[in-house]
Every structure is written in C-alpha cells, then in structure tokens.
Design an enzyme around this catalytic site. Structure first.
Site, PDB file in Angstrom:
ATOM      1  CE  LYS A 123      -6.275  26.486 -24.077  1.00 16.36           C
ATOM      2  NZ  LYS A 123      -5.158  25.704 -25.114  1.00 16.36           N
ATOM      3  CD  GLN A 144      -0.810  23.687 -19.406  1.00 16.57           C
ATOM      4  OE1 GLN A 144       0.146  23.071 -19.770  1.00 16.57           O
ATOM      5  NE2 GLN A 144      -1.340  25.271 -19.515  1.00 16.57           N
ATOM      6  CE  LYS A 147       1.839  26.080 -16.681  1.00 15.64           C
ATOM      7  NZ  LYS A 147       2.468  25.881 -17.946  1.00 15.64           N
ATOM      8  CE  LYS A 159       2.638  21.068 -22.615  1.00 10.45           C
ATOM      9  NZ  LYS A 159       2.502  22.521 -22.072  1.00 10.45           N
ATOM     10  N   GLY A 198       0.192  25.680 -28.633  1.00 16.09           N
ATOM     11  CA  GLY A 198       1.823  25.433 -28.965  1.00 16.09           C
ATOM     12  C   GLY A 198       2.533  25.177 -27.405  1.00 16.09           C
ATOM     13  CG  ASP A 199       4.988  23.142 -24.636  1.00 18.09           C
ATOM     14  OD1 ASP A 199       4.771  23.717 -23.559  1.00 18.09           O
ATOM     15  OD2 ASP A 199       6.244  22.362 -24.551  1.00 18.09           O
ATOM     16  CB  THR A 243       4.403  32.572 -22.331  1.00 17.45           C
ATOM     17  OG1 THR A 243       3.406  31.974 -22.865  1.00 17.45           O
ATOM     18  CG2 THR A 243       5.053  31.460 -21.138  1.00 17.45           C
ATOM     19  CG  ASN A 275       6.262  31.964 -27.495  1.00 18.30           C
ATOM     20  OD1 ASN A 275       5.815  31.986 -26.429  1.00 18.30           O
ATOM     21  ND2 ASN A 275       5.657  32.791 -28.547  1.00 18.30           N
ATOM     22  CB  SER A 412      -4.394  29.838 -24.322  1.00 14.83           C
ATOM     23  OG  SER A 412      -3.314  29.592 -25.125  1.00 14.83           O
TER      24      SER A 412
HETATM   25  P1  NDP Z   1      10.252  26.922 -28.401  1.00 15.22           P
HETATM   26  O1  NDP Z   1      10.107  25.607 -29.198  1.00 15.22           O
HETATM   27  O2  NDP Z   1       9.793  28.169 -29.255  1.00 15.22           O
HETATM   28  O3  NDP Z   1      11.684  27.359 -27.764  1.00 15.22           O
HETATM   29  C1  NDP Z   1      12.490  26.459 -27.086  1.00 15.22           C
HETATM   30  C2  NDP Z   1      13.772  26.963 -26.665  1.00 15.22           C
HETATM   31  O4  NDP Z   1      14.424  26.150 -25.658  1.00 15.22           O
HETATM   32  C3  NDP Z   1      14.851  26.989 -27.909  1.00 15.22           C
HETATM   33  O5  NDP Z   1      15.547  27.988 -27.554  1.00 15.22           O
HETATM   34  C4  NDP Z   1      15.325  25.494 -27.651  1.00 15.22           C
HETATM   35  O6  NDP Z   1      16.631  25.312 -28.243  1.00 15.22           O
HETATM   36  C5  NDP Z   1      15.464  25.531 -26.224  1.00 15.22           C
HETATM   37  N1  NDP Z   1      15.357  24.023 -25.828  1.00 15.22           N
HETATM   38  C6  NDP Z   1      14.255  23.147 -26.246  1.00 15.22           C
HETATM   39  N2  NDP Z   1      14.494  21.943 -25.663  1.00 15.22           N
HETATM   40  C7  NDP Z   1      15.689  21.870 -25.103  1.00 15.22           C
HETATM   41  C8  NDP Z   1      16.609  21.099 -24.535  1.00 15.22           C
HETATM   42  N3  NDP Z   1      16.176  19.727 -24.430  1.00 15.22           N
HETATM   43  N4  NDP Z   1      17.818  21.460 -24.089  1.00 15.22           N
HETATM   44  C9  NDP Z   1      18.352  22.692 -24.231  1.00 15.22           C
HETATM   45  N5  NDP Z   1      17.399  23.595 -24.747  1.00 15.22           N
HETATM   46  C10 NDP Z   1      16.147  23.206 -25.358  1.00 15.22           C
HETATM   47  O7  NDP Z   1       9.539  26.596 -27.187  1.00 15.22           O
HETATM   48  P2  NDP Z   1       8.801  27.823 -25.955  1.00 15.22           P
HETATM   49  O8  NDP Z   1       9.597  29.031 -25.871  1.00 15.22           O
HETATM   50  O9  NDP Z   1       7.488  27.892 -26.225  1.00 15.22           O
HETATM   51  O10 NDP Z   1       8.545  26.744 -24.560  1.00 15.22           O
HETATM   52  C11 NDP Z   1       9.867  26.988 -23.926  1.00 15.22           C
HETATM   53  C12 NDP Z   1       9.333  26.604 -22.438  1.00 15.22           C
HETATM   54  O11 NDP Z   1       8.491  27.214 -21.811  1.00 15.22           O
HETATM   55  C13 NDP Z   1       9.013  25.122 -22.364  1.00 15.22           C
HETATM   56  O12 NDP Z   1       9.571  24.401 -21.021  1.00 15.22           O
HETATM   57  C14 NDP Z   1       7.668  25.174 -22.484  1.00 15.22           C
HETATM   58  O13 NDP Z   1       6.845  24.166 -21.964  1.00 15.22           O
HETATM   59  C15 NDP Z   1       7.258  26.445 -21.585  1.00 15.22           C
HETATM   60  N6  NDP Z   1       6.031  27.136 -21.894  1.00 15.22           N
HETATM   61  C16 NDP Z   1       5.755  27.486 -23.005  1.00 15.22           C
HETATM   62  C17 NDP Z   1       4.676  28.287 -23.153  1.00 15.22           C
HETATM   63  C18 NDP Z   1       4.023  28.928 -24.521  1.00 15.22           C
HETATM   64  O14 NDP Z   1       2.914  29.635 -24.548  1.00 15.22           O
HETATM   65  N7  NDP Z   1       4.875  28.638 -25.665  1.00 15.22           N
HETATM   66  C19 NDP Z   1       3.598  28.607 -22.137  1.00 15.22           C
HETATM   67  C20 NDP Z   1       4.225  28.090 -20.776  1.00 15.22           C
HETATM   68  C21 NDP Z   1       5.256  27.458 -20.541  1.00 15.22           C
HETATM   69  P3  NDP Z   1      16.467  24.728 -29.963  1.00 15.22           P
HETATM   70  O15 NDP Z   1      16.038  25.602 -30.854  1.00 15.22           O
HETATM   71  O16 NDP Z   1      18.041  24.284 -30.003  1.00 15.22           O
HETATM   72  O17 NDP Z   1      15.946  23.434 -29.862  1.00 15.22           O
HETATM   73  O1  2IT Z   2       2.877  25.125 -20.858  1.00 10.92           O
HETATM   74  C1  2IT Z   2       1.852  25.877 -21.142  1.00 10.92           C
HETATM   75  O2  2IT Z   2       1.157  26.581 -20.260  1.00 10.92           O
HETATM   76  C2  2IT Z   2       1.642  26.026 -22.547  1.00 10.92           C
HETATM   77  N1  2IT Z   2       2.465  25.494 -23.112  1.00 10.92           N
HETATM   78  C3  2IT Z   2       0.579  26.880 -23.112  1.00 10.92           C
HETATM   79  C4  2IT Z   2      -0.899  26.090 -23.085  1.00 10.92           C
HETATM   80  C5  2IT Z   2      -1.908  26.725 -23.692  1.00 10.92           C
HETATM   81  O3  2IT Z   2      -3.053  26.136 -23.855  1.00 10.92           O
HETATM   82  O4  2IT Z   2      -1.981  27.805 -23.944  1.00 10.92           O
END
Ligand code: NDP
Ligand code: 2IT
Length: 478
Positions: A123, A144, A147, A159, A198-199, A243, A275, A412
């Site tokens: 997952k 993961q 976590k 992943k 998603g991620d 998240t 997100n 999830s």
């Molecule tokens: P999104 O794609 O929704 O947003 C990512 C954000 O981070 C955007 O503002 C983006 O800017 C910025 N960003 C991405 N890459 C870079 C980079 N290399 N340098 C600077 N800024 C960057 O992703 P999420 O919000 O879903 O994910 C954000 C973090 O949270 C990640 O580390 C992800 O692994 C983690 N995460 C996400 C989960 C989820 O449920 N979605 C769960 C647990 C962890 P721009 O738009 O300019 O690219």
């Molecule tokens: O990093 C993370 O935990 C996620 N991107 C969410 C993974 C999931 O299966 O919901």
C-alpha cells in the site's frame, strides 16, 4: 571520464562505510552505527545500490534507531531479518508511451516498488514528478512499511510513480498518460495484492483516470484497488483532508503531552501548497493558529494577516495556478522567488509539507534561531539528517514523517474497508477515526521512545518495525 569519476565516488562511499561505518554524506553527524550486524547490512545497501542516496539516507536513519532494540533480539540476525527488510520484495520498471496534444510520441518510465507485504497487501502512493527515480521510490516505499505499520491497520508497504510532469499538461494528455501507465500497472496490482493511491502530482483527477482504465481492462469493479477515488465512485469522505488534518492532530497531541501547549494563538509556517499543505492549513487554522506562509517549487507567499485559504484553494485546486498569483490577489501579502526562503519567516510551529530534503542543516539552524517550538513533517523525509541533528541538539519538538503524515494512508485503509463493506461512513465518522489513529500513533511512538531512551524518531522507527519484524519471523524465510 565521467563514468570513472562516478565509480571512484562509489568506491569511496563503500570504503568509508566499511572502515568507519560513516558514509561520506553523513560525515559530521554525530550518530553512527555501532553493531557489526547493522554495519554489514548498511554496507550491503551501499554496495548494492551506490547511487541511491535518498534510499541510503532513509535506511541509515532506521538502522540507527533500531540499534537499542536489536540488542534484545538476537533472533533477528539469525533470521537475516534486516537484510530482507532493506530489499524490496519486487521492483517493477516499465515503459509508458503516450501521445501529446501536438501528436508527438512521448515515453516516460513507470515504476512500482512492492517493498514489504508482511502485514498486508502493498500500500502506498504514486508520484508523478520529473525527479522520480528508483532511489526516491525506494526511500518512499521503505518509509511506507513502517508508517503503515504505525497506523495499526493491515497494510504492507509500496510506492510507485513515473518521471512524468503533469504540470502544464492538458487534461487529455494527463488522461492518455494515466491510461498508458495503468495498462501496464494493472497486471501487478489488485485489491488484495497492491493498492496504490496519490502522492506528489497524483490527485483526484489522476486517480479517476487510473481507476477508469483498470476497470476497463480487468472488467471488474474492484473499488478497493485504488484509494483517493472520487466520492461518487467509492472514495472515502475525509481522505482528501486526511494527511493535513492528521498531521495537525498528531502535532496537537505532541504539543499537549510534551509541552502543555496547543495550536491556539500560534504562528505557523507550512511549505508546499498541494494536498497536504492546504488541509494542514485548514486544520491548523481551525485549531486557532495563524498560518502565515505557503510555497510552491518557484517561491513562497508571506501573509502576516493569515493565509486566506479560499484564495489558495481557488488558485491551486480549481485553476491549477501558482502561488505567485496569491500575492497579486490578496492585499498585504508578498511573494518571493525561491521556495527555501520560506523558512526565514519566524514561526512557533513549522510544518514542512512539500518534498524530501527541503530543510537542510543551515535552514534548521534558522528555524531554531527564530524560536520555533515544534517541527512536524507532513512531507516524506523533508528534513536532512543534519537538520534533524540540529533540532535534536536544540531540544525542540520533532515529529517524524512516518508518524506525522500517516493520516493519509490510514484513511486510505479506511477507504479500503468501506469498499469491502460496500458502505460509506460519514465525514464525522471517518474524521473521528482519523483523530483516534493519530492520537494513538503519538502515544505509541512516545512510549517506545521512553522505553528505549530515544526521541520520537527512534520511537517511530522501533514501534513501526516491531510488528513487521514479528510478522516476518512468523512467516518464515520469505
Ligand atoms: P502535491 O502534488 O499536491 O503538492 C506538492 C507541493 O509541494 C506543491 O506545492 C509543489 O510545488 C511542492 N513541491 C513538490 N516537489 C517540490 C520540489 N522538488 N521542490 C519544491 N517544492 C516542491 O503533493 P502532496 O501535497 O500530496 O505531497 C506533499 C508531500 O507530502 C510529499 O512529500 C508526499 O510524499 C507527502 N505525503 C502525501 C500524502 C498524501 O496523501 N497526498 C500522504 C503522506 C505524505 P509545485 O506545484 O510548484 O510543484
Ligand atoms: O506517503 C504516503 O503515505 C502517501 N502518499 C499516501 C499513500 C496512500 O496509500 O494513501
């Protein structure tokens, strides 16, 4: 010439590790491996994949944390448990051909790392970003496992993703890419096999296209094969928020138990504007804090009056715009180029929610100097080992990603449960479960930290590892 330079660099890395137990990129960081078994396992990781820096970083942190526990468990070494733990069960790499709007053929590389299925089906999310490679996906898959174990729910670790950049692509291009990606991925996943979500770069739009293609090819409505689905076709209420909300629930519990503090009246800086960042802003604000800054990969916005989330949602979720537009629309706010500058803004609570290694040692010093009381990681591995060391030495509260951002994957798993039951819980029901899970994770890692005399990083790694290790022992040599 370049190839030889790289080989030399790799040899240096391996040698540094076997002779001193310190890989070159960790020089200067005080913690290092003590046990011969740990050193051997880490040396093997370095030797096997010398280019996978992010993966090495994630593994080293976990091995360091596990040392005090390992002394009490000689059976792990006998069973080769750590050697197995650091090696993915399966890694799939595939071609993703698609056609852009101009009729050009494009080819990306797709991946799925099926890391560990000891406690449940693989997952973990899918990341679409040009920087995606095996090192990044292996670090994410490895984190993961622990976590997912911390959530207390029956999910293994995985992943995946692609080096595809959804930015600037039309909906039709994203759809064609997703369809091609899933045409290959579908043969490797299943609701009891591997359940992506998603991620970065993969949100509701992408999950919808991926689900549509899976259903079309497999001719079966396996709702639970993907999570983060739209609410009209099996998605869970509160998964979108989970998240960011979960990050705030865990942070609130940490503040309360370790400092007798709360979000009320605090100034918060949150990096990112995707997100995780958006819903962390929403919950932190609801808990009485003022969020004064957000960023994207180009720069950051400072709004001393408190971020207006309606404007952010309109820019990011509806228009797929840039944070620069916020400063043009909200009087009193300013925009600056360069996303790292966000950490120069003083705050009580820092929530990095963008990407890995966004906070290095120097930035961490600035955060500490500005009087921040707590850092909680919404992104995966946003703090470098040097940064964590700075936070440790300064004695500020630090909640590591694998605990702090577990609310997304936990919800999830709740989505999978609802899909299996062919039932949906209300928003309040899911949110209440999420809050319980996050509060439980905090106490679990806090207690493990106390038991083993470490901080919450150690506590999270040990508490997450125990369940997976026991399951692996019980299942024999797999
Ligand atoms: P999104 O794609 O929704 O947003 C990512 C954000 O981070 C955007 O503002 C983006 O800017 C910025 N960003 C991405 N890459 C870079 C980079 N290399 N340098 C600077 N800024 C960057 O992703 P999420 O919000 O879903 O994910 C954000 C973090 O949270 C990640 O580390 C992800 O692994 C983690 N995460 C996400 C989960 C989820 O449920 N979605 C769960 C647990 C962890 P721009 O738009 O300019 O690219
Ligand atoms: O990093 C993370 O935990 C996620 N991107 C969410 C993974 C999931 O299966 O919901």
């Amino acid at each position: 010439m370049q190839v030889w330079d790289r080989k030399l660099e790799n040899m240096k890395l391996v040698r540094a590790s076997s002779e001193t137990a310190l890989p070159s990129y960790r020089m200067g960081v005080s913690v290092m491996l003590q046990s011969a078994y740990m050193k051997r396992v880490y040396d093997q990781v370095l030797a096997r994949d010398p280019d996978q820096k992010e993966f090495q970083q994630a593994v080293l942190e976990v091995l360091e944390s596990l040392e005090p526990m390992l002394e009490k468990h000689p059976e792990y070494e006998k069973a080769g448990l750590l050697e197995r733990f650091v090696e993915p069960e399966r890694t799939i790499v595939f071609r993703v051909p698609w056609v852009d709007d101009a009729g050009n053929v494009r080819v990306n590389r797709g991946y799925r790392v099926q890391f560990n299925s000891a406690i449940g089906p693989y997952k973990g999310g899918l990341r679409f970003h040009p920087t995606v490679n095996l090192s990044i996906l292996k670090f994410l898959g490895f984190e993961q496992i622990l976590k997912n174990s911390l959530t207390g729910l029956p999910i293994g670790g995985g992943k995946g993703g692609a080096d595809f950049d959804p930015k600037g692509k039309s909906d039709a291009e994203v759809m064609r890419f997703c369809q091609s990606f899933m045409t290959e991925l579908q043969r490797h996943i299943g609701l009891d096999v591997d359940v992506p979500a998603g991620d970065i770069g993969v949100g509701g739009r992408e999950i919808g296209f991926l689900f549509g293609q899976y259903k079309r090819i497999r001719d079966s409505y396996d709702a639970g094969v993907l999570t983060g689905k739209g609410l009209d076709f099996g998605g869970s209420l509160a998964r979108t928020e989970a998240t960011g909300y979960g990050l705030c629930y865990l942070t609130a519990e940490m503040l309360k138990c370790m400092k007798n503090e709360s979000f009320a009246g605090k100034t918060v800086v949150i990096s990112g504007s995707g997100n995780v960042a958006i819903f962390a802003t929403e919950k932190a604000t609801a808990l009485g804090a003022k969020v004064v800054a957000l960023s994207d990969s180009n720069g950051y916005v400072h709004d001393p009056n408190g971020i207006n989330l309606d404007v952010v949602k309109d820019i990011k979720l509806r228009r797929r715009g840039r944070m620069k537009e916020y400063a043009q629309e909200v009087p009193g706010s300013t925009y600056a180029d360069g996303f790292k500058g966000i950490w120069t803004i003083p705050c009580d609570i820092a929530l990095p929610c963008a990407t890995q290694n966004e906070i290095d040692g120097e930035i961490a010093q600035t955060i500490v100097k500005n009087g921040t009381m707590a850092v909680a990681e919404g992104a995966n591995m946003p703090s470098t080992p040097e940064a964590i060391e700075v936070f440790r030495k300064a004695g500020i509260l630090f909640a590591p990603a694998k605990a702090a951002n577990a609310g997304g994957v936990a919800t999830s798993a709740l989505e999978m449960s609802q899909n299996s039951m062919r039932y949906s819980w209300t928003f309040q029901e899911v949110d209440a479960k999420l809050k319980d899970i996050m509060t439980g994770i905090f106490h679990n890692i806090y207690n493990a930290a106390q038991e083993y005399g470490g901080d919450l990083v150690v506590g999270a790694n040990i508490a997450g590892f125990q369940k997976v290790a026991n399951a692996m022992l019980a299942q024999g040599l797999v």
